[in-house]
Design an enzyme around this catalytic site. Structure first.
Site, PDB file in Angstrom:
ATOM      1  N   CYS A  62      -0.777   4.129   1.980  1.00  0.00           N
ATOM      2  CA  CYS A  62      -0.665   4.101   3.503  1.00  0.00           C
ATOM      3  C   CYS A  62       1.169   4.325   4.082  1.00  0.00           C
ATOM      4  O   CYS A  62       1.183   4.953   4.905  1.00  0.00           O
ATOM      5  CB  CYS A  62      -0.916   2.714   3.975  1.00  0.00           C
ATOM      6  SG  CYS A  62      -2.374   1.716   3.330  1.00  0.00           S
ATOM      7  N   ASP A  63       2.034   3.684   3.253  1.00  0.00           N
ATOM      8  CA  ASP A  63       3.219   3.543   3.774  1.00  0.00           C
ATOM      9  C   ASP A  63       4.382   4.485   3.122  1.00  0.00           C
ATOM     10  O   ASP A  63       5.398   4.507   3.732  1.00  0.00           O
ATOM     11  CB  ASP A  63       3.627   2.161   3.683  1.00  0.00           C
ATOM     12  CG  ASP A  63       2.769   1.214   4.592  1.00  0.00           C
ATOM     13  OD1 ASP A  63       2.266   1.642   5.682  1.00  0.00           O
ATOM     14  OD2 ASP A  63       2.841  -0.083   4.393  1.00  0.00           O
ATOM     15  N   CYS A  93       0.716  -1.216   0.036  1.00  0.00           N
ATOM     16  CA  CYS A  93       0.158  -0.053  -0.074  1.00  0.00           C
ATOM     17  C   CYS A  93       0.938   1.411   0.245  1.00  0.00           C
ATOM     18  O   CYS A  93       0.956   1.567   1.009  1.00  0.00           O
ATOM     19  CB  CYS A  93      -0.921  -0.117   1.294  1.00  0.00           C
ATOM     20  SG  CYS A  93      -2.020   1.574   1.237  1.00  0.00           S
TER      21      CYS A  93
END
Ligand SMILES: Cc1cc2nc3c(=O)[nH]c(=O)nc-3n(C[C@H](O)[C@H](O)[C@H](O)COP(=O)(O)OP(=O)(O)OC[C@H]3O[C@@H](n4cnc5c(N)ncnc54)[C@H](O)[C@@H]3O)c2cc1C
Length: 311
Positions: free
Chosen positions: A133-134, A130
């Site tokens: 997200c990261d 992701c």
């Protein structure tokens, strides 16, 4: 015993929970994460009524509404489903078991894995599926992203806004992404294209330290020194733990009728886990609502929800 267990807390599952809870059914939602694939969209513009926003923000609203109406959230991976005398039993990877009268399967899709050495070991320790997200975790670091579609190309551009250097590794020499995005990619000096190349293994001790890739044309091997590896090679459905209960199609998607009934009485399915066309957040949410109302009708012997307000 729950009236309903919903597996999956994406758009379909959380919407289903809002509907079952509003019908006063004791509802649990079992899920690995909350939000599902919608979390991966940094700018969702086609969910009506909210205005553009981050997918995580949109799904947080779904979650708050489902919990607000009384849904219980149980975090975990469902990996076992059995028919019992008055319903179903769901087993989780951590050994917990839960029972319900009816089951709604809404557990969408999971990212495809590379299947190379070190990938599983370093998942969450440098390997991610992701970007949205990261990516911020890799500020001023070197990263690699694997894939050749829109998600990989857009992911590389997003990573370049945080990272020092981004290697985009693709097994072919051209991309399956929009021309305009590919153009941006080629003009970005932080991104190095590693084409015709496949990953062989993830290298590291406690965390990721690199990835070994092989050029499929020259057979030359090369180690890319990176702290993060992002896998963006698409998504698959994994319905293996319910295939003894419900019929699936050739893509392993759970076959449903237009109300979300599966081939097994008392089991319903909604969203991306079904063959529904145009897989989108708004469609998954609508599907979740339908499956929940049909589930309520089934639990109340056909008396429950109104099928059509005009009749
Ligand atoms: C990169 C990307 C961008 C997208 N952009 C858009 C967009 O802009 N607009 C749009 O409308 N749609 C977009 N989509 C599609 C949209 O996100 C999906 O159609 C939608 O999320 C499907 O919802 P769902 O609830 O069916 O499944 P999912 O969102 O996949 O949710 C499934 C949930 O089930 C959980 N789960 C999975 N397996 C298990 C298990 N064994 N046990 C317990 N829980 C489990 C997962 O953790 C997840 O929480 C995008 C998708 C991707 C991947």
């Amino acid at each position: 015993m729950y009236d309903v267990i919903i597996v999956g807390a994406g758009a379909a599952g959380l919407t289903a929970a809002i509907y079952t809870c509003r019908k006063k059914l004791k509802t649990a939602v079992i899920s690995i994460d909350v939000g599902g694939q919608t979390n991966l969209t940094s700018h969702i513009e086609n969910y009506p009524g909210t205005g553009p926003m981050h997918g995580i923000e949109l799904m947080k609203r779904f979650q708050n509404e489902a919990i607000g109406f009384g849904a219980e959230l149980i975090m975990g991976k469902a990996n076992k489903a059995d028919k019992i005398e008055n319903g179903f039993r769901i087993g989780l990877a951590n050994g917990e078991e839960y029972e319900c009268k009816a089951l709604i399967l809404a557990y969408g899709k999971v990212p495809k894995s590379l299947g190379v050495e070190g990938e599983e070991k370093f998942m969450g320790r440098g390997v991610s599926t992701c970007v949205t997200c990261d990516a911020p975790l890799f500020k001023n670091r070197n990263v690699a992203i694997i894939g050749g579609g829109n998600s990989a190309v857009e992911g590389a551009l997003e990573l370049a806004t945080f990272s020092k250097k981004v290697y985009l590794t693709h097994r072919r020499d051209s991309f399956r992404a929009d021309e305009i995005t590919v153009e941006k990619l080629k003009n970005n000096s932080k991104i190095e294209l590693v084409l015709n190349s496949i990953p062989l293994k993830v290298i590291g001790d406690k965390n990721v330290e690199g990835i070994e890739v092989e050029n499929v044309v020259t057979k030359e091997k090369r180690e890319l020194k990176v702290d993060g590896i992002f896998i963006e090679i698409g998504y698959v459905v994994d319905t293996s733990f319910v295939q003894h209960l419900v019929k699936v199609n050739e893509k392993k998607e759970i076959i449903v009728d237009d109300r979300g009934n599966t081939s097994c009485a008392g089991i319903f399915a909604a969203g991306d886990i079904t063959p529904v066309l145009f897989k989108q957040t708004v469609i998954a949410a609508g599907d979740g609502a339908k499956a929940a109302l049909e589930c309520y009708r089934w639990l109340t012997g056909g008396k429950g929800a109104v099928l059509d307000w005009t009749h």
